[in-house]
Design a protein around this motif. Structure first.
Motif, PDB file in Angstrom:
ATOM      1  N   VAL A 223       0.841  -1.205   0.000  1.00 23.66           N
ATOM      2  CA  VAL A 223       0.000   0.000   0.000  1.00 23.66           C
ATOM      3  C   VAL A 223       0.866   1.241   0.000  1.00 23.66           C
ATOM      4  O   VAL A 223       1.964   1.257   0.566  1.00 23.66           O
ATOM      5  N   ASN A 224       0.354   2.270  -0.648  1.00 23.26           N
ATOM      6  CA  ASN A 224       0.967   3.590  -0.580  1.00 23.26           C
ATOM      7  C   ASN A 224       0.393   4.325   0.625  1.00 23.26           C
ATOM      8  O   ASN A 224      -0.821   4.295   0.849  1.00 23.26           O
TER       9      ASN A 224
ATOM     10  N   HIS B 193       9.115   1.153   2.837  1.00 25.15           N
ATOM     11  CA  HIS B 193       9.903   1.628   1.697  1.00 25.15           C
ATOM     12  C   HIS B 193       9.705   3.116   1.554  1.00 25.15           C
ATOM     13  O   HIS B 193       8.579   3.586   1.405  1.00 25.15           O
ATOM     14  N   LYS B 194      10.827   3.855   1.573  1.00 22.10           N
ATOM     15  CA  LYS B 194      10.760   5.313   1.554  1.00 22.10           C
ATOM     16  C   LYS B 194      11.029   5.876   0.169  1.00 22.10           C
ATOM     17  O   LYS B 194      11.921   5.410  -0.536  1.00 22.10           O
TER      18      LYS B 194
ATOM     19  N   ALA C  80       5.722   3.562   1.495  1.00 24.97           N
ATOM     20  CA  ALA C  80       4.940   2.384   1.136  1.00 24.97           C
ATOM     21  C   ALA C  80       5.191   1.311   2.171  1.00 24.97           C
ATOM     22  O   ALA C  80       6.278   1.221   2.751  1.00 24.97           O
TER      23      ALA C  80
ATOM     24  N   VAL D  42       4.558  -2.998   2.942  1.00 25.00           N
ATOM     25  CA  VAL D  42       4.184  -4.316   2.436  1.00 25.00           C
ATOM     26  C   VAL D  42       3.892  -5.209   3.641  1.00 25.00           C
ATOM     27  O   VAL D  42       4.721  -5.314   4.554  1.00 25.00           O
TER      28      VAL D  42
END
Lengths: 161, 147
Positions: free
Chosen positions: B8-9, B40-41, B140, B142
């Protein structure tokens, strides 16, 4: 069950458009599933980008490059992939049709050689992401507010069948 | 037991510390077992982050509902009907217990990944990613699980 790997380089960057596909491992078989155990990406340009992973339900058309694995891509070197699986790389004339929410996501810094490795099912044979007949698995441009193009990269897929 | 993953964002939150996404198990009977969480950046300066259990989902701006395509086997949608709720929350989820704290690097593209040994999320509860403070970022997440 045999293990295969295949690699290729994108012919061009994707568009800076949500869902533009950078690479697709497509299973054209009408009967055989394949099981993706690993995906690796490494970048050739110093521009930041983001990557998502989604299934595809339609192949699209006219990819920028296609790599067709044969017996030399089998870890055992015994046989061509029975599924006739192929690796397709950007840019696509007709984009693949994506299915479902994203499965994975990452972002990479603006550095040549930066990359990611996604391992599924602990890398064990047959425990990866199943790609049923007539479907694919795509690395694509995800939503990050203002989407950015996926830069020209080398892609490697590892699978079992 | 099937394995699933969903990404997801997470839009920028308005006033950290604030929950940025919730992995919510709405089932009344089925537990799910988290095996993977990664952050995740996209932006630069990294915020302080936390993971915390929640007992209510809160009221999110949007929700991502994983389906059959998120299953490794592509056999079926998650029986628990797990979903991921995404910030901003107009009603905050109810936090339970202290956070697991971590701090990603300040570089765009930096990430944190946890491989979990079947971390149970009981029915009617969730696990939330919390922006603890510092520069707000689009990020983001996961979530991977088995059920």
């Amino acid at each position: 069950m045999q293990r295969y790997s295949v690699g290729g380089r994108m012919n061009a960057a994707t568009g800076a458009t949500l869902n533009d596909v950078a690479s697709q491992l497509w299973n054209p078989s009408s009967t055989k599933s394949i099981f993706v155990a690993e995906i690796h990406f490494t970048k050739t340009t110093a521009t930041g980008d983001s990557h998502g992973l989604q299934r595809s339900s339609a192949r699209g058309a006219t990819p920028g490059a296609t790599v067709t694995p044969d017996a030399d891509n089998a870890y055992s070197r015994q046989a061509t992939p029975p599924s006739a699986t192929v690796l397709e790389l950007a840019n696509f004339g007709t984009e693949p049709t994506l299915a479902g929410p994203e499965i994975m996501r990452t972002s990479l810094p603006a550095a040549i050689g930066s990359g990611f490795s996604w391992i599924f099912g602990n890398g064990q044979p047959g425990f990866g992401i199943e790609v049923p007949p007539g479907t694919g698995l795509c690395v694509m441009v995800p939503e990050i507010g203002t989407e950015v193009a996926i830069q020209i990269s080398d892609a490697i897929y590892v699978w079992d069948e | 037991m099937q394995e699933y993953r969903v990404a997801v964002n997470m839009p920028v939150v308005s006033s950290p510390p604030e929950i940025q996404s919730v992995f919510w198990n709405p089932s009344s009977t089925k537990s799910v077992f988290l095996t993977h969480f990664s952050l995740h950046k996209w932006g630069g300066a990294g915020p302080s982050c936390g993971i915390v259990r929640v007992s209510t989902e809160g009221t999110p701006t949007s929700t991502v509902t994983p389906g059959q395509d998120n299953s490794f086997s592509r056999d079926a949608a998650p029986p628990s009907a797990v979903r991921v709720a995404v910030a901003d929350f107009t009603a905050a989820p109810t936090e339970q217990g202290p956070e697991l704290r971590f701090r990603p690097g300040d570089l765009p593209g930096s990430m944190i990944e946890f491989e979990l040994d079947m971390f149970e999320v009981p029915p009617g509860t969730g696990l939330a990613f919390k922006h603890m403070g510092g520069t707000t970022q689009i990020m983001a997440a996961v979530y991977g699980w088995k059920e």
